[in-house]
Design an enzyme around this catalytic site. Structure first.
Site, PDB file in Angstrom:
ATOM      1  N   SER A 139       2.599  -0.040  -0.890  1.00 19.10           N
ATOM      2  CA  SER A 139       1.284  -0.734  -1.250  1.00 19.10           C
ATOM      3  C   SER A 139       0.634  -1.386  -0.281  1.00 19.10           C
ATOM      4  O   SER A 139       0.578  -0.881   0.767  1.00 19.10           O
ATOM      5  CB  SER A 139       1.291  -1.158  -2.899  1.00 19.10           C
TER       6      SER A 139
ATOM      7  N   HIS B 252       3.362   4.278  -9.291  1.00 15.35           N
ATOM      8  CA  HIS B 252       3.099   3.697  -7.920  1.00 15.35           C
ATOM      9  C   HIS B 252       4.534   2.748  -7.642  1.00 15.35           C
ATOM     10  O   HIS B 252       4.785   1.952  -8.165  1.00 15.35           O
ATOM     11  CB  HIS B 252       1.897   2.630  -8.137  1.00 15.35           C
TER      12      HIS B 252
HETATM   13  C1  MCU Z   1      -2.419   0.448  -2.524  1.00 16.23           C
HETATM   14  O1  MCU Z   1      -2.290  -0.869  -2.382  1.00 16.23           O
HETATM   15  C2  MCU Z   1      -3.141  -1.864  -3.309  1.00 16.23           C
HETATM   16  C3  MCU Z   1      -4.513  -1.440  -3.527  1.00 16.23           C
HETATM   17  O2  MCU Z   1      -5.203  -1.422  -2.301  1.00 16.23           O
HETATM   18  C4  MCU Z   1      -5.161  -2.602  -4.231  1.00 16.23           C
HETATM   19  O3  MCU Z   1      -6.418  -2.050  -4.595  1.00 16.23           O
HETATM   20  C5  MCU Z   1      -4.304  -3.041  -5.513  1.00 16.23           C
HETATM   21  O4  MCU Z   1      -4.890  -4.074  -6.120  1.00 16.23           O
HETATM   22  O5  MCU Z   1      -3.072  -3.216  -4.953  1.00 16.23           O
HETATM   23  C6  MCU Z   1      -2.183  -2.174  -4.452  1.00 16.23           C
HETATM   24  C7  MCU Z   1      -1.144  -2.743  -4.440  1.00 16.23           C
HETATM   25  O6  MCU Z   1      -0.565  -3.381  -3.373  1.00 16.23           O
HETATM   26  O7  MCU Z   1      -0.278  -2.646  -5.395  1.00 16.23           O
HETATM   27  C8  MCU Z   1       1.075  -3.265  -5.292  1.00 16.23           C
END
Ligand code: MCU
Length: 431
Positions: free
Chosen positions: A228, A358
């Protein structure tokens, strides 16, 4: 005659292998470099002004120089890579400063990093978790809590270094008040974004491992991973330090692997959302959030910065917000750089997975993860070398490019590490 032809073929094959940048000595991580940036000495022409960039709806040609000519050999890639790196710093991530003064320690349980620059100093630390067996071990730097499959990493024979990126670049601050070990050194109003500050922290960990003498951890066999926002981070770390032998971003989403130009159409997190959520990208990216077509580079070229080193991109095709279609286009476009360098099997993109949650720990990734660690950090076996793109989120590179991939003749090495065998003159046979 046949003998001459065979000799020429053999020489060409040897040169093709020799041309891939690497350290001069026998190396468990055969594609990594001994230095952070091999192109540091390249003379790169002045970069274009942000205000005068042409619009290009398609992906820029990774092989084209600023003057419009294209590179013609693998040796030319070193300075083309440097141009790409500088464009990425200037317009996307912000600058990564050169190595400051670094000291620190490596033990079987932890690493401390002390840095200083122009009278300012800052420190951070990371945990070490060794696999079984006798070292020194290769290591994978795992970003924070959304890491990777640390059990498989250790079972494959690599140590896990647990890295807290927030100690180096804190989230939750405004762009004018950035905090953490990086910003203590370079100023809280530095225009460099968090992803690059985290990458800088990874490079400083590698500096300390190098300086430690390599009795516990090997300095020349480091990987990096995270999921992420930490997938965005792992991607940038691998792109900006050529000592990193294996880069493994997971479900990185907008500001990570997906092409900036593709994101708006796919239902991915928008560029303005990613830019605004945290100061992940550099401040200079702000003028491109509504118009990525003016960017002189895109993320397929950031993938290309990792070439020819090991790259395993893990993605999730079930969440449109992550931009998996745009990520597959970046991987396919970047794979063209790998191909041109004769290292096509060193990149794997894998989004063919069942579980849609996720940052799940996925069974499908265990074998490619293990194979990548063995190939790129231990120097055994073969890379997964696969484009396993889920049919749910398949991008089409042909729609995104007008350029074709050049055939780049191998060699001669820019800085030979062994005495070169003189190239025989081949007289063409009469017809
Ligand atoms: C996918 O990574 C991020 C995303 O860009 C954000 O919008 C969200 O708040 O958090 C994601 C993340 O890091 O999840 C653990």
């Amino acid at each position: 005659s046949t003998v001459v032809v065979l000799a020429v073929v053999a020489l060409a094959a040897a040169a093709a292998v020799a041309d891939i940048p690497r350290a001069g000595t026998a190396h468990a991580a055969p594609f990594a470099s001994a230095v952070e940036n091999e192109g540091a000495g390249c003379a790169v022409p002045a970069l274009p002004d942000a205000g005068s960039l042409p619009t290009n709806a398609r992906l820029p040609d990774p092989f084209q120089r600023l003057d419009g000519t294209r590179i013609a050999s693998r040796a030319d890639w070193r300075c083309q890579r440097e141009l790409t790196r500088r464009l990425a710093e200037r317009f996307v991530y912000g600058e990564k400063p050169a190595k400051p003064t670094v000291s620190g320690t490596v033990s079987r349980t932890g690493i401390t990093v002390n840095t200083s620059h122009q009278g300012r100093s800052s420190s951070f630390s990371a945990k070490v978790d060794l696999p079984s067996g006798t070292g020194p071990f290769p290591a994978v730097i795992v970003y924070g809590s959304f890491g990777g499959d640390t059990a498989t990493i250790k079972a494959s024979g690599a140590a896990v270094i647990s890295y807290d990126p927030y100690a180096v670049g804190k989230e939750g601050t405004g762009r004018a008040n950035k905090q953490g070990a990086f910003y203590t050194l370079y100023g809280s109003s530095s225009s460099t974004g968090l992803l690059m500050s985290w990458a800088w922290g990874v490079s400083r960990i590698i500096d300390v491992i190098e300086q430690s003498g390599g009795t516990i951890l090997k300095a020349d066999a480091t990987g990096v991973t995270g999921c992420s926002r930490f997938g965005k981070g792992a991607f940038v770390a691998g792109a900006f330090d050529q000592r990193i032998a294996l880069t493994m971003p997971i479900e990185s989403g907008s500001a990570g692997v997906p092409i900036f130009r593709g994101i708006p159409g796919e239902g991915a997190q928008s560029l303005s959302s990613a830019y605004g959520e945290q100061p992940w990208l550099g401040d200079a990216f702000g003028t491109f959030t509504g118009g990525p077509a003016r960017l002189p580079i895109d993320t397929h070229q950031v993938v290309g910065l990792v070439a020819p080193r090991g790259l395993l991109i893990m993605d999730n095709p079930h969440i449109a917000n992550l931009g998996p279609r745009s990520a597959s286009v970046a991987a396919l476009g970047g794979a063209e750089v790998y191909r041109a360098l004769g290292a096509g099997e060193n990149i794997t993109y894998w989004s063919d997975v069942q579980d849609g949650s996720h940052c799940a720990n996925r069974a499908e990734w265990r074998t490619p993860l293990q194979q990548s660690i063995q190939k790129f950090l231990l120097g055994t076996g073969s890379a997964p070398g696969a484009m396993r793109i889920s049919s749910r989120a398949q991008g089409n590179l042909a729609e995104w490019r007008t350029w074709q991939t050049p055939t780049l003749p191998a060699g001669p090495e820019p800085t030979p590490t062994v005495t070169a065998t003189p190239t025989p003159t081949v007289t063409p046979e009469p017809t």
